[in-house]
Write a protein that holds these residues in place. Structure first.
Motif, PDB file in Angstrom:
ATOM      1  N   ARG A  64       0.822  -1.258   0.043  1.00 58.24           N
ATOM      2  CA  ARG A  64       0.070  -0.075   0.078  1.00 58.24           C
ATOM      3  C   ARG A  64       0.919   1.290  -0.061  1.00 58.24           C
ATOM      4  O   ARG A  64       0.525   2.371  -0.520  1.00 58.24           O
ATOM      5  N   ALA A  65       1.966   1.248   0.674  1.00 60.40           N
ATOM      6  CA  ALA A  65       2.906   2.401   0.689  1.00 60.40           C
ATOM      7  C   ALA A  65       3.393   2.482  -0.689  1.00 60.40           C
ATOM      8  O   ALA A  65       3.827   3.464  -1.203  1.00 60.40           O
ATOM      9  N   TRP A  66       3.862   1.446  -1.253  1.00 56.44           N
ATOM     10  CA  TRP A  66       4.567   1.450  -2.441  1.00 56.44           C
ATOM     11  C   TRP A  66       3.566   2.154  -3.476  1.00 56.44           C
ATOM     12  O   TRP A  66       3.823   2.908  -4.546  1.00 56.44           O
ATOM     13  N   ARG A  67       2.257   1.508  -3.512  1.00 56.88           N
ATOM     14  CA  ARG A  67       1.139   2.147  -4.406  1.00 56.88           C
ATOM     15  C   ARG A  67       0.942   3.788  -4.305  1.00 56.88           C
ATOM     16  O   ARG A  67       1.029   4.521  -5.435  1.00 56.88           O
ATOM     17  N   ARG A  68       0.924   4.292  -3.081  1.00 55.68           N
ATOM     18  CA  ARG A  68       0.975   5.527  -2.821  1.00 55.68           C
ATOM     19  C   ARG A  68       2.091   6.439  -3.348  1.00 55.68           C
ATOM     20  O   ARG A  68       2.181   7.411  -4.016  1.00 55.68           O
ATOM     21  N   ALA A  69       3.333   5.685  -3.359  1.00 53.12           N
ATOM     22  CA  ALA A  69       4.685   6.479  -3.922  1.00 53.12           C
ATOM     23  C   ALA A  69       4.647   6.226  -5.224  1.00 53.12           C
ATOM     24  O   ALA A  69       5.203   7.249  -5.976  1.00 53.12           O
ATOM     25  N   ALA A  70       4.383   5.148  -5.713  1.00 52.11           N
ATOM     26  CA  ALA A  70       4.187   5.097  -7.447  1.00 52.11           C
ATOM     27  C   ALA A  70       3.353   6.021  -7.907  1.00 52.11           C
ATOM     28  O   ALA A  70       3.454   6.632  -9.022  1.00 52.11           O
ATOM     29  N   ARG A  71       2.322   6.020  -7.411  1.00 51.50           N
ATOM     30  CA  ARG A  71       1.030   6.846  -7.864  1.00 51.50           C
ATOM     31  C   ARG A  71       1.539   8.236  -7.912  1.00 51.50           C
ATOM     32  O   ARG A  71       1.078   9.032  -8.746  1.00 51.50           O
ATOM     33  N   LEU A  79       2.373  16.786 -15.050  1.00 49.61           N
ATOM     34  CA  LEU A  79       2.637  18.099 -15.123  1.00 49.61           C
ATOM     35  C   LEU A  79       1.325  19.082 -15.330  1.00 49.61           C
ATOM     36  O   LEU A  79       1.024  20.049 -15.867  1.00 49.61           O
ATOM     37  N   VAL A  80       0.062  18.565 -14.538  1.00 49.94           N
ATOM     38  CA  VAL A  80      -1.217  19.100 -14.370  1.00 49.94           C
ATOM     39  C   VAL A  80      -1.499  19.094 -13.118  1.00 49.94           C
ATOM     40  O   VAL A  80      -1.067  18.391 -12.165  1.00 49.94           O
ATOM     41  N   GLU A  81      -2.282  20.322 -12.790  1.00 52.01           N
ATOM     42  CA  GLU A  81      -2.649  20.334 -11.271  1.00 52.01           C
ATOM     43  C   GLU A  81      -3.324  19.092 -10.791  1.00 52.01           C
ATOM     44  O   GLU A  81      -4.157  18.494 -11.361  1.00 52.01           O
ATOM     45  N   ARG A  82      -3.088  18.838  -9.486  1.00 54.58           N
ATOM     46  CA  ARG A  82      -3.393  17.449  -8.938  1.00 54.58           C
ATOM     47  C   ARG A  82      -4.765  17.602  -8.394  1.00 54.58           C
ATOM     48  O   ARG A  82      -5.611  16.614  -8.867  1.00 54.58           O
ATOM     49  N   GLN A  83      -5.240  18.742  -7.686  1.00 55.59           N
ATOM     50  CA  GLN A  83      -6.410  18.753  -7.294  1.00 55.59           C
ATOM     51  C   GLN A  83      -7.495  19.642  -8.145  1.00 55.59           C
ATOM     52  O   GLN A  83      -7.660  21.066  -7.586  1.00 55.59           O
ATOM     53  N   ASP A  84      -7.842  19.252  -8.998  1.00 52.99           N
ATOM     54  CA  ASP A  84      -9.081  19.910  -9.606  1.00 52.99           C
ATOM     55  C   ASP A  84     -10.383  19.678  -9.150  1.00 52.99           C
ATOM     56  O   ASP A  84     -10.983  18.743  -9.448  1.00 52.99           O
ATOM     57  N   ARG A  85     -10.768  20.717  -8.622  1.00 56.25           N
ATOM     58  CA  ARG A  85     -12.219  20.555  -7.805  1.00 56.25           C
ATOM     59  C   ARG A  85     -13.186  21.216  -8.390  1.00 56.25           C
ATOM     60  O   ARG A  85     -14.344  21.586  -7.889  1.00 56.25           O
ATOM     61  N   ALA A 224      -4.515  11.961 -19.202  1.00 53.77           N
ATOM     62  CA  ALA A 224      -4.922  11.329 -18.020  1.00 53.77           C
ATOM     63  C   ALA A 224      -5.651  11.988 -16.699  1.00 53.77           C
ATOM     64  O   ALA A 224      -6.383  11.203 -16.207  1.00 53.77           O
ATOM     65  N   ARG A 225      -5.409  13.109 -16.652  1.00 49.18           N
ATOM     66  CA  ARG A 225      -6.397  13.957 -15.606  1.00 49.18           C
ATOM     67  C   ARG A 225      -7.696  13.725 -15.941  1.00 49.18           C
ATOM     68  O   ARG A 225      -8.833  13.694 -15.216  1.00 49.18           O
ATOM     69  N   GLU A 226      -8.108  14.075 -17.285  1.00 47.54           N
ATOM     70  CA  GLU A 226      -9.443  14.192 -17.701  1.00 47.54           C
ATOM     71  C   GLU A 226     -10.151  12.743 -17.627  1.00 47.54           C
ATOM     72  O   GLU A 226     -11.341  12.548 -17.138  1.00 47.54           O
ATOM     73  N   ASP A 227      -9.448  11.638 -18.027  1.00 50.07           N
ATOM     74  CA  ASP A 227      -9.897  10.432 -17.792  1.00 50.07           C
ATOM     75  C   ASP A 227     -10.173  10.115 -16.340  1.00 50.07           C
ATOM     76  O   ASP A 227     -11.300   9.326 -15.882  1.00 50.07           O
ATOM     77  N   GLN A 228      -9.150  10.439 -15.368  1.00 51.44           N
ATOM     78  CA  GLN A 228      -9.418  10.198 -14.014  1.00 51.44           C
ATOM     79  C   GLN A 228     -10.698  10.959 -13.527  1.00 51.44           C
ATOM     80  O   GLN A 228     -11.426  10.353 -12.747  1.00 51.44           O
ATOM     81  N   ARG A 229     -10.983  12.162 -14.093  1.00 51.32           N
ATOM     82  CA  ARG A 229     -12.004  12.988 -13.385  1.00 51.32           C
ATOM     83  C   ARG A 229     -13.199  12.409 -14.090  1.00 51.32           C
ATOM     84  O   ARG A 229     -14.373  12.180 -13.407  1.00 51.32           O
ATOM     85  N   ALA A 230     -13.152  11.887 -15.511  1.00 52.19           N
ATOM     86  CA  ALA A 230     -14.318  11.182 -16.087  1.00 52.19           C
ATOM     87  C   ALA A 230     -14.709  10.156 -15.273  1.00 52.19           C
ATOM     88  O   ALA A 230     -16.259   9.649 -14.923  1.00 52.19           O
ATOM     89  N   ALA A 231     -13.727   9.377 -14.772  1.00 50.38           N
ATOM     90  CA  ALA A 231     -14.241   7.946 -14.202  1.00 50.38           C
ATOM     91  C   ALA A 231     -14.895   8.405 -12.517  1.00 50.38           C
ATOM     92  O   ALA A 231     -15.957   7.849 -12.236  1.00 50.38           O
ATOM     93  N   ALA A 232     -14.616   9.066 -11.877  1.00 43.03           N
ATOM     94  CA  ALA A 232     -15.235   9.968 -10.636  1.00 43.03           C
ATOM     95  C   ALA A 232     -16.417  10.495 -11.069  1.00 43.03           C
ATOM     96  O   ALA A 232     -17.390  10.017 -10.398  1.00 43.03           O
ATOM     97  N   PHE A 233     -16.794  11.166 -12.207  1.00 44.14           N
ATOM     98  CA  PHE A 233     -18.184  11.798 -12.709  1.00 44.14           C
ATOM     99  C   PHE A 233     -19.005  10.464 -12.643  1.00 44.14           C
ATOM    100  O   PHE A 233     -20.194  10.339 -12.613  1.00 44.14           O
ATOM    101  N   LEU A 234     -18.510   9.478 -13.485  1.00 41.24           N
ATOM    102  CA  LEU A 234     -19.539   8.160 -13.802  1.00 41.24           C
ATOM    103  C   LEU A 234     -19.525   7.670 -12.448  1.00 41.24           C
ATOM    104  O   LEU A 234     -20.828   7.238 -12.514  1.00 41.24           O
ATOM    105  N   LEU A 263      -4.539   5.555 -11.580  1.00 41.70           N
ATOM    106  CA  LEU A 263      -4.619   6.672 -10.997  1.00 41.70           C
ATOM    107  C   LEU A 263      -6.040   7.036 -10.216  1.00 41.70           C
ATOM    108  O   LEU A 263      -6.176   8.121  -9.622  1.00 41.70           O
ATOM    109  N   SER A 264      -6.916   6.054 -10.556  1.00 38.83           N
ATOM    110  CA  SER A 264      -8.363   6.365  -9.953  1.00 38.83           C
ATOM    111  C   SER A 264      -8.917   5.178  -9.214  1.00 38.83           C
ATOM    112  O   SER A 264      -8.816   4.081  -9.561  1.00 38.83           O
TER     113      SER A 264
END
Length: 385
Positions: A64-71, A79-85, A224-234, A263-264
């Motif tokens: 679990r610690a490795w997953r956090r570090a690798a992610r 190179l895009v903002e992490r917390q787009d709310r 990558a960020r858009e796909d991550q956000r799309a998964a959360a929306f769905l 990533l999600s």
């Protein structure tokens, strides 16, 4: 990855790299690039890639610690903002009913920069339903994006192009419509440059990626960020069972599927068809990725100093994952697929979850997602969701 591209071979030039590796002096005249083009010292650059953050190689022993570090390492290289709310603020329209499901268009804010339109298919019934984030390919065809996978009931002008694409790669099927008939909510959105967000010209891709870098951002990172956000929306839609959301894609969409799973935490499973390899095995003379252009949609600069391609996908372990490849796929040499599969298998085995990982190569198939592979994906989704 673009199945249409063919690489011309160039003659190798023995230059600066050979002199450096041999300990000799290097003159300006000896500097050269070689087949691909690659720098002539590319073997030394490959040798320097040891992927020190990979599971089993990293000094981090707690998974679990490795997953956090690798992610976190992947996130840093987007190179895009992490917390787009930014609120999604969905707008629905263009509704149409078929015998088995309802089709509608949805427009959402995946980032604070732009509204994105997608196709949303919902089976008839009370729900909540399992769901699929369906991710389109590259294919050097930009006039259609989501329309490659969902029949464009809303746009007759794109129907001919979409139908031809389905015939060429998907046995004439629209994969999204097939999934909806089988009881899945389906969301498919255009990536930047395709469909409603294009069309991008093939030879504009490197300039677009370069301009992102100049602006301190990344084309691949945005995807990558858009796909991550799309998964959360769905996952947050009332009609969807948030515990049963999968990402599915072909070619570049396959890359996007396993990347989104990495990533999600909203993605419970992922099926990737025709995009998995070891980086070193892919970066060889004659391979399509050496052309640049389409590669910029799947390139996070500097990440290879930490993780190989299957190492990134392994962040999703031990969730169910399916990887299908064609044995005749010219974009992904067999040795690269084998290296990647071995790495993936080792990670899931270390989690005592090897039964959740399915790896299969179809020897007679190339770079396609035809009905045998689709049926395999459908059966697998039913079994894990």
């Amino acid at each position: 990855m673009d199945a249409h591209e063919a690489l011309g071979r160039r003659t190798f030039v023995v230059g600066a790299g050979t002199a450096l590796l041999g300990g000799g002096a290097v003159s300006g005249a000896e500097a050269a690039v070689v087949d691909g083009p690659l720098p002539d010292f590319h073997p030394a650059l490959k040798d320097a890639l040891t992927f020190p953050l990979a599971w089993g190689r990293s000094p981090i022993r707690d998974f679990r610690a490795w997953r956090r570090a690798a992610r976190a390492a992947v996130e840093e290289h987007l190179l895009v903002e992490r917390q787009d709310r930014t609120p999604y603020a969905p707008e629905f329209g263009g509704r149409s009913r078929t015998r088995d499901y309802t089709r509608e268009l949805v427009t959402v804010s995946l980032t604070r920069y732009e509204r994105v339109r997608g196709a949303l298919l919902t089976p008839h019934g009370s729900g909540p339903f399992p769901a699929v984030l369906l991710l389109h390919d590259h294919g050097a065809t930009f006039d259609i994006g989501k329309e490659k996978l969902v029949r464009p009931w809303y746009d007759d002008t794109r129907l001919a192009s979409a139908g031809a694409w389905a015939e060429k790669y998907f046995s004439g099927r629209f994969v999204g419509d097939e999934l909806a008939r089988r009881g899945y909510v389906v969301l498919c959105l255009d990536a930047l440059g395709w469909g409603d967000r294009g069309p991008l010209a093939y030879d504009q891709q490197q300039a677009l990626a370069s301009n992102f870098y100049h602006l301190g951002s990344s084309l691949a990172g945005l995807m990558a960020r858009e796909d991550q956000r799309a998964a959360a929306f769905l996952a947050r839609l009332d009609r969807v069972d948030a515990r049963r959301v999968a990402a599915v894609g072909f070619s570049m969409g396959a890359y996007r599927a396993w990347q989104t799973a990495a990533l999600s935490d909203h993605v419970a499973a992922a099926a990737s068809v025709c995009w998995m390899t070891g980086l070193k095995e892919m970066m060889v003379p004659g391979n399509n990725t050496l052309r640049g252009q389409s590669s910029f949609h799947m390139l996070h600069p500097g990440l290879a100093r930490h993780l190989d391609i299957p190492d990134v996908a392994s962040i999703a372990a031990p969730r169910p994952m399916l990887f299908l490849n064609g044995g005749l796929d010219p974009l992904f040499p067999a040795d690269g697929v084998c290296v990647a599969h071995d790495k993936l298998r080792a990670v899931w085995r270390s989690r005592h979850a090897e039964e959740r990982l399915r790896l299969k190569t179809w020897p007679e198939l190339g770079h396609v997602f035809t009905d045998p592979l689709q049926d395999e994906v459908f059966r697998w989704l039913d079994s894990v969701l």
